[in-house]
Design a protein around this motif. Sequence first.
Motif, mmCIF file in Angstrom:
data_model
loop_
_atom_site.group_PDB
_atom_site.id
_atom_site.type_symbol
_atom_site.label_atom_id
_atom_site.label_comp_id
_atom_site.label_asym_id
_atom_site.label_seq_id
_atom_site.Cartn_x
_atom_site.Cartn_y
_atom_site.Cartn_z
ATOM 1 N N UNK A 153 0.839 -1.197 0.000
ATOM 2 C CA UNK A 153 0.000 0.000 0.000
ATOM 3 C C UNK A 153 0.878 1.252 0.000
ATOM 4 N N UNK A 184 0.081 4.273 0.528
ATOM 5 C CA UNK A 184 -0.215 5.135 1.667
ATOM 6 C C UNK A 184 0.505 4.628 2.908
ATOM 7 N N UNK A 185 0.450 3.319 3.113
ATOM 8 C CA UNK A 185 1.088 2.756 4.288
ATOM 9 C C UNK A 185 2.596 2.971 4.218
ATOM 10 N N UNK A 238 3.357 6.517 5.069
ATOM 11 C CA UNK A 238 3.172 6.735 6.508
ATOM 12 C C UNK A 238 4.357 6.199 7.298
ATOM 13 N N UNK A 275 0.150 -9.245 4.364
ATOM 14 C CA UNK A 275 -0.627 -9.533 3.161
ATOM 15 C C UNK A 275 -0.104 -8.792 1.957
ATOM 16 N N UNK A 327 -2.162 -5.939 9.476
ATOM 17 C CA UNK A 327 -3.550 -5.723 9.876
ATOM 18 C C UNK A 327 -4.101 -6.980 10.541
ATOM 19 N N UNK A 375 -1.651 -2.969 12.689
ATOM 20 C CA UNK A 375 -2.119 -1.711 12.131
ATOM 21 C C UNK A 375 -3.524 -1.423 12.663
ATOM 22 N N UNK A 376 -3.938 -0.201 12.946
ATOM 23 C CA UNK A 376 -3.068 0.977 12.898
ATOM 24 C C UNK A 376 -2.022 0.921 14.005
ATOM 25 N N UNK A 377 -0.756 1.069 13.606
ATOM 26 C CA UNK A 377 0.302 0.857 14.596
ATOM 27 C C UNK A 377 0.531 2.122 15.426
ATOM 28 N N UNK A 432 -2.414 12.270 13.596
ATOM 29 C CA UNK A 432 -1.261 12.091 12.715
ATOM 30 C C UNK A 432 -1.628 12.425 11.270
ATOM 31 N N UNK A 462 -1.169 13.903 3.493
ATOM 32 C CA UNK A 462 -1.215 12.457 3.668
ATOM 33 C C UNK A 462 -2.650 11.967 3.555
ATOM 34 N N UNK A 509 -3.654 11.696 0.095
ATOM 35 C CA UNK A 509 -3.077 10.493 -0.491
ATOM 36 C C UNK A 509 -3.927 9.281 -0.114
ATOM 37 N N UNK A 510 -4.319 9.272 1.158
ATOM 38 C CA UNK A 510 -5.137 8.166 1.618
ATOM 39 C C UNK A 510 -6.436 8.100 0.822
ATOM 40 N N UNK A 524 -5.943 6.719 -2.579
ATOM 41 C CA UNK A 524 -5.749 5.266 -2.624
ATOM 42 C C UNK A 524 -7.053 4.552 -2.300
ATOM 43 N N UNK A 552 -11.129 -9.609 -0.889
ATOM 44 C CA UNK A 552 -10.780 -9.625 0.530
ATOM 45 C C UNK A 552 -9.579 -8.711 0.796
ATOM 46 N N UNK A 553 -8.570 -8.844 -0.052
ATOM 47 C CA UNK A 553 -7.359 -8.038 0.139
ATOM 48 C C UNK A 553 -7.660 -6.551 0.045
ATOM 49 N N UNK A 591 -9.223 -5.474 3.175
ATOM 50 C CA UNK A 591 -8.187 -5.597 4.182
ATOM 51 C C UNK A 591 -7.238 -4.379 4.158
ATOM 52 N N UNK A 592 -6.780 -4.009 2.957
ATOM 53 C CA UNK A 592 -5.879 -2.850 2.858
ATOM 54 C C UNK A 592 -6.591 -1.595 3.325
ATOM 55 N N UNK A 612 -8.934 -1.304 5.455
ATOM 56 C CA UNK A 612 -9.039 -1.299 6.908
ATOM 57 C C UNK A 612 -7.726 -0.797 7.514
ATOM 58 N N UNK A 613 -6.618 -1.329 7.005
ATOM 59 C CA UNK A 613 -5.310 -0.957 7.549
ATOM 60 C C UNK A 613 -5.044 0.532 7.417
ATOM 61 N N UNK A 614 -5.221 1.066 6.194
ATOM 62 C CA UNK A 614 -4.829 2.464 6.019
ATOM 63 C C UNK A 614 -5.817 3.419 6.672
ATOM 64 N N UNK A 642 -7.527 2.998 9.360
ATOM 65 C CA UNK A 642 -7.264 3.007 10.790
ATOM 66 C C UNK A 642 -6.126 3.961 11.119
ATOM 67 N N UNK A 643 -5.096 3.972 10.267
ATOM 68 C CA UNK A 643 -3.942 4.836 10.499
ATOM 69 C C UNK A 643 -4.332 6.304 10.493
ATOM 70 N N UNK A 644 -5.361 6.656 9.724
ATOM 71 C CA UNK A 644 -5.730 8.063 9.621
ATOM 72 C C UNK A 644 -6.843 8.435 10.598
#
Lengths: 127, 676
Positions: A16, A18-19, A22, A61, A90, A111-113, B1, B6, B9-10, B13, B46-47, B50-51, B53-55, B57-59
């Motif tokens: 990713x 974005x990740x 970050x 992943x 994640x 994540x989120x870490x 954060x 950023x 960018x999020x 994506x 699924x992926x 999944x991605x 969810x990950x990004x 959460x970070x924001x």
Amino acid sequence: MSEAHVCKKILVADDSPTMRSLLCATIAAIGDYEVIEAVNGFEALRILPREKVDMVITDVNMPDINGLELVRFIRSNLQYKNLPLLIVSTEGSERDRQKGLSLGADDYLVKPFDPDKLRAFIQKHLH
Amino acid sequence: MANERASKEFLAEAEEIIEKLHLDLVALGDCADGGECDPELLNGIFRGAHSLKGISGMFGFDDIAELAHHLENLLDSLRMGKIALNAPVVEILFGGLEMLSRLVGGKVDNERFTVDLAPLFSRIDEILKDDDAEGEDVWGALQLDPEIRKALTEYEEHRLLENLKKKRNILRVNALFPLHSFDVDLSGVHAAIKGRAEVISTLPSASSEPDKIAFQLLVATSETADSIQSLLKGDSLDVEDLLHEKAACIVPAEIEAPIEKEAAFAANDAIENSSLRSISQTVRVDIEKLDYLMNIVGELVLSKSAIADFADRLKAEGDSERSRDLQKATRTLERRLYELQKGVMEVRMVPVSQLFDKLNRIVRRISSEHGKKVEIDIRGAETELDKLIMERLSDPLVHIIRNAIDHGIESSAERLAAGKPEKGTISLWAAQKGNNVAIEVRDDGRGIDPEQVRRKAVERGLVSDGIDLSRQDIFDLIFSPGFSTRDEVSDLSGRGVGMDVVKSNIAELSGMVEMDSRVGQGTSITITLPITLAIIKALIVRSRTKTYAIPISSVLETLMVHTSKVRTIERREVIDLRQNTLPLVHLSKVFDLPAPSAPPDSFFVAVVGLAEKRMGIVVDELLGQQDVVIKSLCASLSFVKGIAGAADLGNNKTILVIDVGGLMSEALRGETALHV
């Protein structure tokens, strides 16, 4: 960054963008490190023998090979025996965490870490 | 954060992921009706969730993360086979996707925007209640190293179990590939067994040879190890059966399985026969297959210049009759090659309407979010463009359109006051111009004042004050990195945000982007692109200060050599390579590059080979492997010795492509070819 000072290199593997940005931003805020980005596991495999990296931070992943496979590869290679290895994923289940750690990752962040945990990890292993 | 840049960018994506999820869900809906779905399709969806969810959460976008998490749970149960894929589930997935896209769209304006997700969550939870636990343990039958099992994700384990339950064979393909080309080699393996076997996992492992890397592929198939082995060419590959290796002689236990298999095949045949009848006149082809064809064509072009070179040499040696025949044959070959290249290119062409339709949706969504009335005017939608270019054009165009609506088009009141129609118009025009396609995005908004742009560029230190700049020069400044900063949002800086990224995206496609604007009348951005890309894989090398590309198809291996290992035989530099002598050619000497002040004590050698001949090309550095875009067929006809053409490195840097055949015959002229 002065010429004489050689930065420690951190390889960041995550598909990713974005990740990755970050992680890079967080690492830049922690200290003076050179971050090498790999957009997938294959790229990480190619970068490893070419660049002498001091730490690997990987996602689990990824489309081509998963982060666990990357960890297994790194640990099965004698020359990377002591390379600090952090999984940032994640996948939060205890089972995945155990898998990652038993394959030889030094730590496993979900994540989120928490940037402070990343800071603590980098400072513990690169100082 | 989350700072603004950023989070932009999020959002970009996230939008991209949602767009892809949408397409995949449509495909999933189709195959859910028809029975079995490709596991990879479901896994891809699924992926995506999944991605996201990950990004998110970070924001700190907890609502998006939570929604993505619920969808991920649902998709996880689906791909693990715990719940069935049916119309109600697909409908919930679509509902969830719609929510996601509303949430992401809403956040663009207001980070606090949210929607009520509770009803959707309770529907998902309702479905997930029914899933049953994973069944019997079949791991015992499999001769799998526990370390390997640990490296499998839950999903990979599930695929393995599914295949075991279906009584398929589990094989391990052991492969050893050069480090510089393993991804190509691996995709070769995937291509070779596609449709006959499923690759469950690809595990890299260390190799005792420094330039190589070993892989173990876990593969499931209804066929035997031998028949899979027969699909795989090359001695670096061998196939092991993880189920039957030791039990191969125990016949009785085996009797039942083949019968079941036969029955399964019969059923498959019936399905295939019925579907054969409904096949229409069109075929859907994976773009990667077309890339592969395109690569071959690119390499053929290089081979052709080697033949042309041979004809020249015959002529120089006085054999004019044969030379003439060969030249004639080469010209025919050239014409046919051109037709072949054109044919392959045409197959890759798709009408830009595919992209414009998607942009149309985005225009409608963004304008309604901003409460602006916008009409879209599409022209030239039938214009054709390479599929790959089209895919990579989507992001920059979305960015340009977003800017046009955000900052270009005024509010209805403002427009009426300025004597303009209440509704703004975004025009999307495409037209073919020679070998290029021009795509123009035009708005009839407030426009940009060049004087203001100039002042801002001076402020940013991009140009010095007092320099005479043309209108075009001034608008070009908008595309410079650092033109706008994240800390302010004015109409002007808004237009510049990310335009440098747009420019570099377009440059990667060997295209150009230009802007023009009139205050009060609107802004237009024109993108000019080559119709297609001719791509080859190349090893990028550096000799002195110059960069060159060597077609990977002729590179056998790369070495690092200490100068002390170089010997001189008959005034020719050679090294020893596995009991053979390998003649060396310095690229710096071929192209007459200045010598370095201090000669290094080691250098790199790309060992190239054509037919039985071997040669080492000496370079200062190996920069990596890359797909390069060969500039049109005509450009590669250049008759400079050792050069097959020019290639685009993507970042607007043009480099020369080495003609290995030409260089080799030049360097080895009069020598006995080396046999390795």
